[in-house]
Design a protein around this motif. Structure first.
Motif, short mmCIF file in Angstrom:
data_model
loop_
_atom_site.label_atom_id
_atom_site.label_comp_id
_atom_site.label_asym_id
_atom_site.label_seq_id
_atom_site.Cartn_x
_atom_site.Cartn_y
_atom_site.Cartn_z
N ASP A 316 -6.38 -7.75 4.26
CA ASP A 316 -5.14 -8.60 3.71
C ASP A 316 -4.52 -8.89 5.12
O ASP A 316 -4.71 -8.42 6.18
CB ASP A 316 -4.29 -7.82 2.80
CG ASP A 316 -3.62 -6.54 3.29
OD1 ASP A 316 -4.05 -6.13 4.68
OD2 ASP A 316 -2.68 -5.74 2.85
N GLY A 317 -3.22 -9.59 4.95
CA GLY A 317 -2.42 -9.78 5.70
C GLY A 317 -1.80 -8.85 6.80
O GLY A 317 -1.20 -9.06 7.83
N PHE A 318 -1.82 -7.69 6.38
CA PHE A 318 -1.27 -6.36 7.05
C PHE A 318 -2.28 -5.85 7.86
O PHE A 318 -1.94 -4.96 8.63
CB PHE A 318 -0.60 -5.62 6.02
CG PHE A 318 0.84 -6.21 5.66
CD1 PHE A 318 1.43 -7.05 6.32
CD2 PHE A 318 1.46 -5.49 4.38
CE1 PHE A 318 2.87 -7.45 5.73
CE2 PHE A 318 2.68 -5.80 4.24
CZ PHE A 318 3.39 -7.00 4.60
N SER A 319 -3.78 -5.84 7.52
CA SER A 319 -4.67 -5.08 8.14
C SER A 319 -4.65 -5.21 9.51
O SER A 319 -4.81 -4.14 10.38
CB SER A 319 -6.00 -5.70 7.49
OG SER A 319 -6.39 -5.43 6.07
N GLY A 320 -4.44 -6.34 10.14
CA GLY A 320 -4.16 -6.46 11.84
C GLY A 320 -3.36 -6.02 12.21
O GLY A 320 -3.12 -5.66 13.44
N LEU A 321 -2.08 -5.60 11.24
CA LEU A 321 -0.71 -4.97 11.85
C LEU A 321 -0.67 -3.46 11.77
O LEU A 321 -0.11 -2.80 12.47
CB LEU A 321 0.26 -5.71 11.16
CG LEU A 321 0.18 -7.23 11.14
CD1 LEU A 321 1.52 -7.47 10.39
CD2 LEU A 321 0.35 -7.70 12.47
N SER A 322 -1.50 -3.03 10.74
CA SER A 322 -1.35 -1.69 10.64
C SER A 322 -2.59 -0.59 10.62
O SER A 322 -2.86 -0.12 11.69
CB SER A 322 -0.83 -1.18 9.22
OG SER A 322 -1.69 -1.58 8.18
N ALA A 323 -3.67 -0.99 9.64
CA ALA A 323 -4.82 -0.11 9.73
C ALA A 323 -5.87 -0.26 10.89
O ALA A 323 -6.25 0.44 11.34
CB ALA A 323 -5.38 -0.41 8.15
N ASN A 324 -5.99 -1.54 11.11
CA ASN A 324 -6.98 -2.02 12.05
C ASN A 324 -6.39 -1.41 13.48
O ASN A 324 -7.22 -0.71 14.18
CB ASN A 324 -7.19 -3.59 12.22
CG ASN A 324 -8.11 -3.98 10.87
OD1 ASN A 324 -8.54 -2.92 10.17
ND2 ASN A 324 -8.10 -5.17 10.64
N MET A 405 -7.70 -16.18 12.35
CA MET A 405 -6.54 -15.34 11.86
C MET A 405 -7.33 -13.72 11.66
O MET A 405 -6.70 -13.01 11.95
CB MET A 405 -5.78 -15.66 11.04
CG MET A 405 -4.60 -15.27 10.51
SD MET A 405 -3.71 -15.86 9.26
CE MET A 405 -3.09 -17.23 10.13
N LYS A 406 -8.27 -14.07 10.80
CA LYS A 406 -9.00 -12.62 10.30
C LYS A 406 -9.59 -11.89 11.31
O LYS A 406 -9.39 -10.66 11.63
CB LYS A 406 -10.01 -12.97 9.31
CG LYS A 406 -10.65 -11.80 8.62
CD LYS A 406 -11.65 -12.22 7.39
CE LYS A 406 -12.42 -10.90 6.94
NZ LYS A 406 -13.19 -11.29 5.81
N SER A 407 -10.24 -12.60 12.40
CA SER A 407 -10.94 -11.94 13.45
C SER A 407 -9.98 -11.29 14.50
O SER A 407 -10.41 -10.19 14.97
CB SER A 407 -11.90 -13.18 14.07
OG SER A 407 -12.87 -13.68 13.20
N ALA A 408 -8.86 -12.16 14.94
CA ALA A 408 -7.90 -11.51 15.80
C ALA A 408 -7.63 -10.11 15.21
O ALA A 408 -7.28 -9.31 16.12
CB ALA A 408 -6.80 -12.46 15.88
N GLY A 409 -7.26 -10.01 13.86
CA GLY A 409 -6.70 -8.83 13.52
C GLY A 409 -8.21 -7.59 13.25
O GLY A 409 -7.61 -6.61 13.53
N ALA A 410 -9.18 -8.16 13.00
CA ALA A 410 -10.25 -7.39 12.77
C ALA A 410 -10.64 -6.71 14.02
O ALA A 410 -10.99 -5.53 13.93
CB ALA A 410 -11.31 -8.07 12.07
N ALA A 411 -10.65 -7.49 15.15
CA ALA A 411 -10.96 -6.97 16.35
C ALA A 411 -10.25 -5.75 16.94
O ALA A 411 -10.60 -4.84 17.85
CB ALA A 411 -10.91 -8.07 17.49
N THR A 461 -11.37 0.24 7.13
CA THR A 461 -9.76 -0.20 6.63
C THR A 461 -9.99 -1.19 5.43
O THR A 461 -11.00 -2.05 5.42
CB THR A 461 -9.24 -0.66 7.74
OG1 THR A 461 -9.83 -2.11 8.13
CG2 THR A 461 -9.26 0.16 8.99
N THR A 462 -9.00 -1.22 4.82
CA THR A 462 -8.88 -2.19 3.73
C THR A 462 -7.37 -2.63 3.27
O THR A 462 -6.54 -1.62 3.32
CB THR A 462 -9.89 -1.58 2.34
OG1 THR A 462 -9.57 -2.50 1.08
CG2 THR A 462 -9.19 -0.33 2.00
#
Length: 546
Positions: A316-324, A405-411, A461-462
């Motif tokens: 989700d939109g928080f994954s790249g800010l918290s869990a990842n 956008m997803k990739s930048a957080g996933a990395a 992460t999810t």
């Protein structure tokens, strides 16, 4: 790679992740007209923006780039007003263009004195590796044997009195017959083999009908599982006439276990004296195997023996800010302690390749990464696909508008440590440190590959809730937001939501999560995926899986 700027965002309504960004992330639902302070400048929202979604900090003209995490994550397809939401209607996938060569970034290792001298209790194998669990594996070489695998699974579960679905069966009887018909057999008072974590049965749809490369890739993957440090030994079922032949698997196993230290028993149905004989002989090897495996007990091992694979699903939109970034901070700690991490999902590294190249320890590693990424993208293009097709409807609905956008957080799951090696699908890890592994973005295919390449623990992460596990490696689920963690407590092991609320910092929670990894590796904590018997296994048939 720049760290997420969230440590000083306590109770703010929105967040600029990187100083170069031209968007904010809404940390809660924001109505139209809300005034946002951006470093002393006021931005008024022209429309309502849902939490996890992004809005502009200045007007964007058609064709202008959308910047988040300090990198390009999209391009405006039409003029976007200041304070307007970024959506699929006004933004398309776009990434940065960077030169082929990149400097080697300096890395500041985290402080790990808290974990100095800490060990985990693992299963020591004759080849020197250490397992976080102790299972016997039953493997089909071809889909024709899936039925026999299921027969063996039910027979073994019944004989051991270990039915992971006992409560669900009771539920079904109660629904059909009422409470009077819901009586169930009591579980054994204690396990018959206390040092064995179970017998795991794989099934799949491959082994025949594909190309020779498909058969070889399957055998390499199965060999990675058979020779995994979490596996005591294996029973293999073959039909006989399929493409993935026993000899092909033997050779793949020998590459990983040249001394033949791992017991592996092969059975060919077309050469057997009937199905009864096949089942009896297979059961004999399973029961003899777990009896022998039960002789191995957990003993202390250094954290350098841990290899943690990192995965995301239902982001989700928080994954790249918290869990990842939290998971990335754990990987940085583990690497500093001498252990290893594996970052996969190449379609979800699209747009941040230059940052990963800059982290590669030498030009050879960097070139291998570029070659594998380019080959994957060419293969996708040949069938009319592109990495930009990766985000799912759920991803988009929760704020991940483009693949970049997803990739930048996933990395962020890979932390900031140097990349020591780049592996193609099914290749084993041989260098300690952070490895990149070429896999698709499909959750189960990628998790399956991480374990096949040597991960003896997985952090997943999810943001939306994903019920993925693995047959032989424990999978810890890390939630990006507390709402989902509280709603789906049967799926989630660790909540990164306090980071979003400004109640905890990434560094503090990283120490807690690393300790949970150590407890899991020691058998002191059983992840939700293990409790729910989520034994997911899907080989990647080297087509276009984004």
């Amino acid at each position: 790679m720049s760290q997420t700027i969230i440590s000083d965002t306590f109770q703010r309504p929105s967040l600029r992740v990187h100083a170069l960004d031209n968007v904010h992330v809404a940390l809660k639902d924001l109505p139209a007209g809300t005034e946002i302070d951006d470093d002393g400048r006021t931005v008024r929202l022209t429309e309502a923006v849902r939490h996890k979604h992004k809005f502009t900090l200045a007007p964007l003209a058609e064709g202008e780039l959308v910047i988040m995490y300090g990198v390009t994550v999209g391009r405006a397809t039409r003029a976007i007003a200041e304070g307007a939401a970024i959506t699929t209607e006004n933004t398309e996938h776009s990434t940065d263009s960077h030169p082929a060569q990149a400097h080697r970034d300096h890395w500041s290792a985290p402080d790990v004195r808290r974990f100095s001298g800490i060990t985990f209790d693992g299963y020591h194998r004759p080849d020197g590796r250490v397992g976080t669990s102790n299972v016997w594996l039953v493997v089909p070489l071809v889909f024709c044997e899936n039925r026999n695998i299921e027969v063996l699974r039910q027979c073994v579960a019944d004989a051991l009195g270990e039915d992971p679905y006992r409560d669900y069966k009771r539920m079904a009887r109660e629904l059909l017959h009422g409470e009077a018909g819901a009586a169930r057999d009591a579980p054994p008072s204690q396990p018959l083999f206390p040092n064995v974590d179970g017998v795991r049965f794989l099934t799949h749809t491959l082994g025949c009908g594909g190309t020779d490369d498909d058969a070889r890739a399957l055998c390499q993957l199965l060999a990675g599982y058979i020779c995994h440090p979490n596996v005591a030994g294996a029973t293999v079922l073959s039909l006989g006439c399929q493409k993935a032949q026993i000899e092909m698997l033997r050779q793949a196993v020998a590459q990983r276990d040249p001394q033949g230290l791992r017991p592996v028993h092969y059975f060919e149905q077309q050469a057997a004296q009937g199905e009864d004989a096949l089942i009896r002989e297979a059961l004999t090897t399973i029961f003899d195997g777990i009896k022998e495996a039960d002789r191995v007990t957990r003993r202390p091992a250094p954290l350098s023996a841990l290899t943690i694979g990192v995965e995301c699903g239902g982001s989700d939109g928080f994954s790249g800010l918290s869990a990842n970034p939290l998971v990335g901070a754990v990987i940085d700690r583990l690497v500093t302690l001498g252990g290893s991490g594996i970052l996969s999902e190449f379609p979800e590294l699209c747009g941040v390749e230059h940052e990963l190249v800059a982290r590669c320890r030498d030009d050879h590693v960097a070139e291998r990464f570029r070659e594998l990424m380019d080959a994957y993208q060419r293969h996708a293009a040949a069938v009319g696909a592109h990495f930009s097709m990766n985000p799912s409807p759920g991803n988009i609905r929760d704020g991940l508008i483009t693949d970049a956008m997803k990739s930048a957080g996933a990395a962020k799951k890979g932390g900031d440590s140097p990349v020591v090696d780049v592996l193609d699908y099914t290749e084993p890890t041989v260098r300690q440190g952070l490895n990149l592994l070429c896999t698709p973005g499909n959750d189960v295919e990628s998790t399956t590959a991480l374990v096949g390449s040597g991960a003896n623990l997985v952090m997943f992460t999810t943001g939306l809730g994903t019920p993925t596990g693995n047959p032989i490696a424990p999978v810890l689920k890390v939630a990006s937001n507390s709402e989902m963690a509280q709603r789906l407590p049967d799926l989630i092991d660790f909540d990164a939501g306090p980071i979003i609320r400004g109640e905890a910092r990434i560094g503090e929670l990283a120490d807690e999560l690393l300790q949970l990894c150590i407890d899991t590796a020691s058998g002191r904590y059983q992840p939700r995926a293990v409790r729910l018997a989520q034994h997911d296994f899907i080989p990647w048939k080297r087509g276009v899986s984004l």
